[in-house]
Enzyme design. Structure first.
Site, PDB file in Angstrom:
ATOM      1  N   GLU A 158       0.835  -1.210   0.000  1.00 57.48           N
ATOM      2  CA  GLU A 158       0.000   0.000   0.000  1.00 57.48           C
ATOM      3  C   GLU A 158       0.874   1.267   0.000  1.00 57.48           C
ATOM      4  OE1 GLU A 158      -4.018  -1.516   2.254  1.00 57.48           O
ATOM      5  OE2 GLU A 158      -2.334  -0.949   3.525  1.00 57.48           O
ATOM      6  N   GLU A 234      -6.510  -7.737  -1.751  1.00 57.68           N
ATOM      7  CA  GLU A 234      -7.066  -7.633  -0.402  1.00 57.68           C
ATOM      8  C   GLU A 234      -8.560  -7.387  -0.547  1.00 57.68           C
ATOM      9  OE1 GLU A 234      -5.557  -5.138   2.656  1.00 57.68           O
ATOM     10  OE2 GLU A 234      -3.460  -5.727   2.339  1.00 57.68           O
TER      11      GLU A 234
END
Length: 572
Positions: A158, A234
């Site tokens: 991320e 995710e």
């Protein structure tokens, strides 16, 4: 030789299209004796792949003391995945977030003077190089083109939400390839254009993280990854909890619908989490976006496989969806049985807090300056003479402080509530017990110091001459006269055989619990979590011991083990 590559539109397994249907298990959140069971249950849901982060601070909490055994045996975990006939995805970070303390970065790293985290800064890159080389020694021989089952490795995590240092990403790629990683490399970010642009490189395959509005998010991802397979690496099927909030859940039917949209579009998916596990000990992270919110001990995550390893309604809803797109094994894991229920009387053994020791300094030392990795430090200072009350103030308290004058409790200061000052009565000795409630795991507060920050004043005048005494929880079983609201409680109980238990903590205030020396984690009367999970492998047939270190006030000296967990659900 089996190979796994990226084609124009699909992942390819030996040149055949392959849809990754994966789920996340964190080996460091699961007792090692339960790894095989959790992997097997995930396979029963229809998964063909297992994904895990690697937590650097679990493997190397002290610099140079690398450990890849026991709970940290990543190689054994990956071998168990392979033994079930499943593929594996490895995400080594070095930053992982994961609601894990310090986002997976070791405290010794983040407290290095002048270090530049998550960017191409020499000190940081030197440490990261050593870390990744150790991880890839484990991962490289287990890649699919070498007879193993690892098919993807992720670069950073991320990153687009944090920075845009392309040189840093390129160096991570170089290190990864130089260490013998040959499988495709990915990145992950939320499907927001600026995050996707900042967080990847042309040679890396972009994936997304989201839990709803699947079609819309896939369209955004496709704009930034114009060729190759789409993947939500995710897929948020639940959420985490923090103290003082609610237990977060998602509707199984709604989550299953979004999973169906993903798979129908031909996208690959990694379900985060398929089984959450537990933040045993003090491994929970925290978030701070204007309010400090420490994560609870449970990491159940409302996942398809619950904290104790049993299928939920979401498991069956997901299994039905997956069966539309892939073969599902004819396996039938059982629902969670009731755990044994019984009470255990506890004996109080007095105050467990150590005596004040250490060098005297003008300002209170931080946890980092003390080299202390535990959650508690005792601070002491002599008070000047004054009449009536005076205002004690700190620049910042990280994270919760209990204030005593001459051994008498006079108040508590909470970082969550932005409390930094209180009035104290006159006396000769001030004692402040500070708890690190969890290190921030997301954003730019990574690596911040813990303790009493920035010095202290009394009615505006500097208060100097502090000692700081780390509290060793493992040896904190003192037998002093005791202080109101703070005590060590101990009891024993017998079992016919080891079995999972659920420890009811509603009769206690705030503190830590241990069974047979195993650190279960934190408890707190603050909602939502009301029970602690006790995994069967830490128990034994015959006598077992429970120890409770209470920080505030236990209502009654008794332990209750209950049939089912209570993580904050509404009582029926």
């Amino acid at each position: 030789m089996t190979t796994f590559t990226i084609g124009e539109t699909d992942f390819l397994l030996d040149s055949e299209p392959f849809q990754v249907i994966s789920g996340t298990l964190h080996y460091f959140r699961i007792h090692p004796e339960h790894w095989a069971d959790r992997i097997h249950t995930a396979k029963a849901m229809g998964l063909n792949t297992i994904e895990t982060y690697v937590a650097w601070n679990a493997h190397e909490p002290v610099r140079g003391e690398w450990d890849a055994t026991g709970w940290n045996d990543l190689g054994r975990f990956l071998d168990l995945v392979a033994a079930e006939g499943l593929h594996a995805i490895v995400r080594p970070g070095p930053y992982i977030c994961a609601e894990w303390h310090n986002g997976g970065l070791p405290v010794w790293l983040t407290s290095t003077p002048g270090i530049g985290l998550r960017r191409s800064e020499p000190q940081y890159l030197a440490a990261v190089t050593e870390y990744l080389e150790r991880v890839y020694e484990i991962v490289a021989p287990r890649q699919i083109d070498r007879g193993g089952t690892v098919v993807l490795v992720q670069i950073e995590n991320e990153y687009g939400a944090y920075g845009a240092d392309k040189d840093y990403l390129r160096e991570l790629v170089r290190l990864t390839r130089a260490a013998g990683i040959t499988v495709p490399l990915t990145t992950v970010d939320q499907p927001m254009p600026w995050m996707l642009e900042n967080g990847s490189l042309p040679e890396l395959h972009l994936t997304g993280s989201f839990g709803s509005r699947s079609a819309e998010r896939l369209a955004t991802l496709r704009e930034h990854q114009p060729t190759g397979p789409l993947m939500c690496s995710e897929f948020w099927d639940g959420w985490f909890d923090w103290w003082g909030s609610i237990h977060h859940t998602t509707d199984p039917a709604a989550s299953a619908h979004d999973l169906d949209v993903l798979l129908a579009a031909g996208a690959s998916v990694n379900i985060y989490m398929v089984h959450g596990g537990t933040n045993f000990g003090t491994t929970n992270g925290a978030n701070d976006k204007g309010r400090f919110d420490p994560i609870v001990t449970s990491y159940d995550y409302d996942a398809p496989i619950d904290e104790a390893g049993h299928p939920t309604a979401k498991f069956h809803a997901f299994r039905d969806v997956i069966a539309k797109y892939a073969p599902v094994p004819d396996l039938a894991p059982t629902a969670r049985p009731d755990a044994p229920t019984f009470d255990v009387a506890l004996s109080g053994e007095g105050d467990w807090m150590p005596a004040s020791t250490g060098a005297v300094a003008d300002d209170p030392a931080t946890f980092e300056e003390l080299g202390h990795l535990g959650p508690l430090v005792r601070y002491d200072v002599d008070l000047p003479a004054f009449h009536g009350g005076a205002v004690l103030a700190f620049a910042e308290v990280r994270d919760l402080a209990w204030v005593h004058v001459d051994g008498v409790p006079v108040g508590r200061l909470s970082r969550t509530l932005h409390e930094r000052a209180l009035a104290i009565p006159g006396g000769t000795r001030l004692t402040v017990l500070v708890e690190d409630q969890g290190r921030v795991n997301y954003g730019h507060r990574l690596g911040e110091a813990k303790g009493l920050i920035g010095g202290a004043t009394l009615d505006g005048a500097p208060l100097t001459g502090w000692t700081a005494t780390p509290v060793d929880l493992a040896s904190a079983a003192g037998t002093g006269a005791g202080t109101t609201g703070r005590s060590l409680l101990r009891g024993t109980f017998d079992l016919d055989a080891p079995t999972d238990l659920f420890l009811d903590t509603t009769a206690w205030g705030k503190g830590f619990a241990f069974v047979n020396g195993f650190f279960l984690g934190r408890y707190w009367r603050s909602v939502p979590q009301r029970t602690l999970y006790v995994p069967a492998p830490v128990l034994r047939a015959g006598a077992n011991e429970i120890v409770v270190l209470e920080l505030e006030q236990a209502v009654e000296p008794v332990v209750r083990f209950v049939a089912q967990p209570s993580l904050g659900q509404l009582e029926e």
